[in-house]
Design a protein around this motif. Sequence first.
Motif, PDB file in Angstrom:
ATOM      1  N   ALA A   6       0.745  -1.345  -0.059  1.00  0.00           N
ATOM      2  CA  ALA A   6      -0.052  -0.099   0.022  1.00  0.00           C
ATOM      3  C   ALA A   6       0.853   1.313   0.152  1.00  0.00           C
ATOM      4  O   ALA A   6       0.377   2.329  -0.618  1.00  0.00           O
ATOM      5  CB  ALA A   6      -0.823   0.019   1.192  1.00  0.00           C
ATOM      6  N   ASN A   7       2.097   1.486   0.818  1.00  0.00           N
ATOM      7  CA  ASN A   7       2.856   2.388   0.619  1.00  0.00           C
ATOM      8  C   ASN A   7       3.849   2.431  -0.670  1.00  0.00           C
ATOM      9  O   ASN A   7       4.862   3.343  -0.523  1.00  0.00           O
ATOM     10  CB  ASN A   7       3.605   2.616   1.933  1.00  0.00           C
ATOM     11  CG  ASN A   7       4.403   1.332   2.114  1.00  0.00           C
ATOM     12  OD1 ASN A   7       4.389   0.158   1.616  1.00  0.00           O
ATOM     13  ND2 ASN A   7       5.546   1.530   3.003  1.00  0.00           N
ATOM     14  N   LYS A  57       8.349  -3.501  -1.426  1.00  0.00           N
ATOM     15  CA  LYS A  57       8.588  -4.496  -0.352  1.00  0.00           C
ATOM     16  C   LYS A  57       7.102  -4.716   0.181  1.00  0.00           C
ATOM     17  O   LYS A  57       6.400  -4.162   0.516  1.00  0.00           O
ATOM     18  CB  LYS A  57       9.306  -4.129   0.878  1.00  0.00           C
ATOM     19  CG  LYS A  57      10.881  -3.811   0.355  1.00  0.00           C
ATOM     20  CD  LYS A  57      11.500  -3.514   1.596  1.00  0.00           C
ATOM     21  CE  LYS A  57      13.102  -3.078   1.298  1.00  0.00           C
ATOM     22  NZ  LYS A  57      14.066  -2.705   2.315  1.00  0.00           N
ATOM     23  N   THR A  58       6.757  -6.357   0.407  1.00  0.00           N
ATOM     24  CA  THR A  58       5.665  -6.874   0.773  1.00  0.00           C
ATOM     25  C   THR A  58       5.754  -8.144   1.270  1.00  0.00           C
ATOM     26  O   THR A  58       6.909  -8.727   1.592  1.00  0.00           O
ATOM     27  CB  THR A  58       4.528  -6.586  -0.199  1.00  0.00           C
ATOM     28  OG1 THR A  58       3.261  -6.780   0.375  1.00  0.00           O
ATOM     29  CG2 THR A  58       4.738  -7.568  -1.411  1.00  0.00           C
ATOM     30  N   ASP A 111      11.440   3.974   7.666  1.00  0.00           N
ATOM     31  CA  ASP A 111      10.399   4.679   7.152  1.00  0.00           C
ATOM     32  C   ASP A 111       8.997   4.362   7.246  1.00  0.00           C
ATOM     33  O   ASP A 111       8.141   4.861   6.503  1.00  0.00           O
ATOM     34  CB  ASP A 111      10.862   5.682   6.226  1.00  0.00           C
ATOM     35  CG  ASP A 111      12.411   6.117   6.453  1.00  0.00           C
ATOM     36  OD1 ASP A 111      12.680   6.435   7.787  1.00  0.00           O
ATOM     37  OD2 ASP A 111      13.198   6.188   5.527  1.00  0.00           O
ATOM     38  N   GLY A 112       8.483   3.190   7.959  1.00  0.00           N
ATOM     39  CA  GLY A 112       6.946   2.987   8.067  1.00  0.00           C
ATOM     40  C   GLY A 112       6.885   1.877   6.863  1.00  0.00           C
ATOM     41  O   GLY A 112       7.508   1.497   5.967  1.00  0.00           O
ATOM     42  N   THR A 113       5.634   1.142   7.340  1.00  0.00           N
ATOM     43  CA  THR A 113       5.332   0.135   6.551  1.00  0.00           C
ATOM     44  C   THR A 113       3.754   0.129   6.384  1.00  0.00           C
ATOM     45  O   THR A 113       3.223   0.715   7.362  1.00  0.00           O
ATOM     46  CB  THR A 113       5.574  -1.327   7.081  1.00  0.00           C
ATOM     47  OG1 THR A 113       4.996  -1.709   8.356  1.00  0.00           O
ATOM     48  CG2 THR A 113       6.950  -1.428   7.215  1.00  0.00           C
ATOM     49  N   ASP A 114       3.252  -0.463   5.188  1.00  0.00           N
ATOM     50  CA  ASP A 114       1.805  -0.461   4.884  1.00  0.00           C
ATOM     51  C   ASP A 114       1.566  -1.722   3.880  1.00  0.00           C
ATOM     52  O   ASP A 114       1.389  -1.446   2.805  1.00  0.00           O
ATOM     53  CB  ASP A 114       1.018   0.749   4.677  1.00  0.00           C
ATOM     54  CG  ASP A 114      -0.387   0.757   4.728  1.00  0.00           C
ATOM     55  OD1 ASP A 114      -0.944  -0.347   5.128  1.00  0.00           O
ATOM     56  OD2 ASP A 114      -1.090   1.838   4.355  1.00  0.00           O
ATOM     57  N   ASP A 115       1.457  -2.859   4.298  1.00  0.00           N
ATOM     58  CA  ASP A 115       1.370  -3.952   3.451  1.00  0.00           C
ATOM     59  C   ASP A 115       0.020  -5.002   4.198  1.00  0.00           C
ATOM     60  O   ASP A 115      -0.054  -5.135   5.288  1.00  0.00           O
ATOM     61  CB  ASP A 115       2.604  -4.806   3.766  1.00  0.00           C
ATOM     62  CG  ASP A 115       3.685  -3.989   2.928  1.00  0.00           C
ATOM     63  OD1 ASP A 115       3.819  -3.886   1.824  1.00  0.00           O
ATOM     64  OD2 ASP A 115       4.549  -3.075   3.712  1.00  0.00           O
ATOM     65  N   TRP A 116      -0.519  -5.503   3.074  1.00  0.00           N
ATOM     66  CA  TRP A 116      -1.873  -6.155   3.479  1.00  0.00           C
ATOM     67  C   TRP A 116      -1.785  -7.473   2.981  1.00  0.00           C
ATOM     68  O   TRP A 116      -1.171  -7.649   2.005  1.00  0.00           O
ATOM     69  CB  TRP A 116      -2.973  -5.539   2.748  1.00  0.00           C
ATOM     70  CG  TRP A 116      -3.476  -4.316   3.219  1.00  0.00           C
ATOM     71  CD1 TRP A 116      -2.547  -3.013   2.948  1.00  0.00           C
ATOM     72  CD2 TRP A 116      -4.542  -3.977   4.148  1.00  0.00           C
ATOM     73  NE1 TRP A 116      -3.123  -1.777   3.641  1.00  0.00           N
ATOM     74  CE2 TRP A 116      -4.496  -2.246   4.351  1.00  0.00           C
ATOM     75  CE3 TRP A 116      -5.535  -4.277   4.393  1.00  0.00           C
ATOM     76  CZ2 TRP A 116      -5.502  -1.796   4.805  1.00  0.00           C
ATOM     77  CZ3 TRP A 116      -6.364  -3.715   5.140  1.00  0.00           C
ATOM     78  CH2 TRP A 116      -6.492  -2.413   5.384  1.00  0.00           C
TER      79      TRP A 116
END
Length: 589
Positions: free
Chosen positions: A40-41, A45-46, A71-76
């Motif tokens: 999502a970001n 990388k996921t 610096d943050g993650t957003d993975d589904w």
Amino acid sequence: MKRLLTLVCLVPAMAMAVIPPYHETFDTSSSVSNYKFLDANGDGKTWKYSGLLDQQTGETDYCIGIDGQKDGTDDWAITPSVYLTAGTYYEFTADVRAWSSKWEETFEMWVGTSATLAGMTTQLLEATSTKVNEYRRYTVGFMPEKSGAYYFAIRHHNEGDSFAFYVDNISVERSTTETAPEMPKMTLVPDWNGALKAAVNFTTPTKSLGGADITSLTKAEVFRDGELIATIEDIETGKDYTYTDTGMEKGYHEYAVTVSSAKGTSPKATGRRWCGVPKPARPASCKVVETEENGVVTVSWTPVTTDVDGYEMNPDLISYVVLTPVNSTEFIYWGWKVKGESLTFNALRDGMRQDIFYGGVYAITDEGYSPSAPATDYLFIGDPYPLPFRESYADGVPSYLFGGGRTAGNGGQLTIYRDAQVADVSAQDGDNGFMMSQIDYKESAVKLILGKFVLPEGQSRLSFWYFSKDLEGENANTVDVWVNDSEGVRHEVATFEQTGAERNKWYEAVTALDDFAGETVTIELNITCVSRVFTIMDNFAVESLEDAITSLSAPTSAPLKIYDLQGRPLSSPTRGITIINGRKCVSKD
């Protein structure tokens, strides 16, 4: 006919979705083929199929995981579609874990009607953090208003840096306990002063697992390490309760709380904490400065307020150890179990005019050291080197102590060589010695610290020579001249690119130090790998302009040859840059 058409339309929809119970243990790599992983970001990388080695059994446990990101993650990670029936209560369960107690990983649980970000419409578990390096099971409930295909998801969403996060044993099942109370909310608070006791605080629910209001409860049960240790009766809904446990052994303990009504028992709320005096976290930073007395330094540090697991702890239980590593097993201890935020001491070794101080600070409690220690910068201490200062590494031996250290990327190394040790390179001044840096990665850098000096009240300069070796391509490596003033503030005063019109030739670099007249300074050269692994340097000098001119004329009785930058002969140096016997000199008068 109409009924038959309706049945035919429903069959394809049901055939595409899994009918609960749905279980996935990720035993084979093909098990992720029906999962959808969303980055999502957009950082590239996921999630991926992963294996974790069990150190005790030697077996590999397979799961889905995501590597650490800065610096943050957003993975589904989204499950295959599951067919749910309206008005029926379902439980979505997953085992999750972090890599270690040093890294906090945050996750959420969602459900929606499509395997897209827009389709994830219902949050089942709010952002929840874990530092535990073993699997913990999380269960959430969901009752759909309409029958159809639904998708469940685990969202890994860290605001800051992460290391690694893993999920295993995902399931969706129809619940048989939807009338039982919801899981209570629990917090676990060990004794502030490190005594062997812990407060188990919990809030009783007001809803059932199916979402209906509940009006009465019969009891709450408290467990330690899987064993029932307390039963609290006559409890009410929506109330706060505390049970204080004592008598446990020092160490980690897992507590759990359940509440019961006439219609069933809630899932367990769990928590795991160290009971007793814990190990402290690592101090965030430390620094060193030299006092007005040469050789006497003050090391200061950021006070520690949390334990090794990141929980707030009593700072009165924490003290500090200040030391310098000699090698991997030996240390010089400057302070043992120091209270406060700093320590002042004489760090100059016996017989040394000037020395380099380097140290670290551990936090310590009765349970032991923090996992690691921050380190100070390298600091030259003691009496300043006298001017004129000249270092040419004659015969491959330094005349003065020098320091180094990584300043960017993977850093590099500094080595002194004799002529025969490097092909086609001889010392600039013919004394069989020079300095060479080796930096194996581009954009990495290492610094050479020449030492501590008191600059004269008049004009002074730094000079050194670099070698443009006969290799293919341009040599664009750079050397930055840094001056740390008497207040400890670093100034970048010049940058030199390691190149020249002719190859296999030495070139001189000169920069004025007049802005620091009369100050005590430390001079550093920061070498950055831009295009070449090696940077070769020789004949460093820190001197007054008068000494520089004298040194040029000393080897011969012939008159000085002085020119301006246009090549016109001069009778004496003038304001600005002049060329004296082939070397650049800077003068303001």
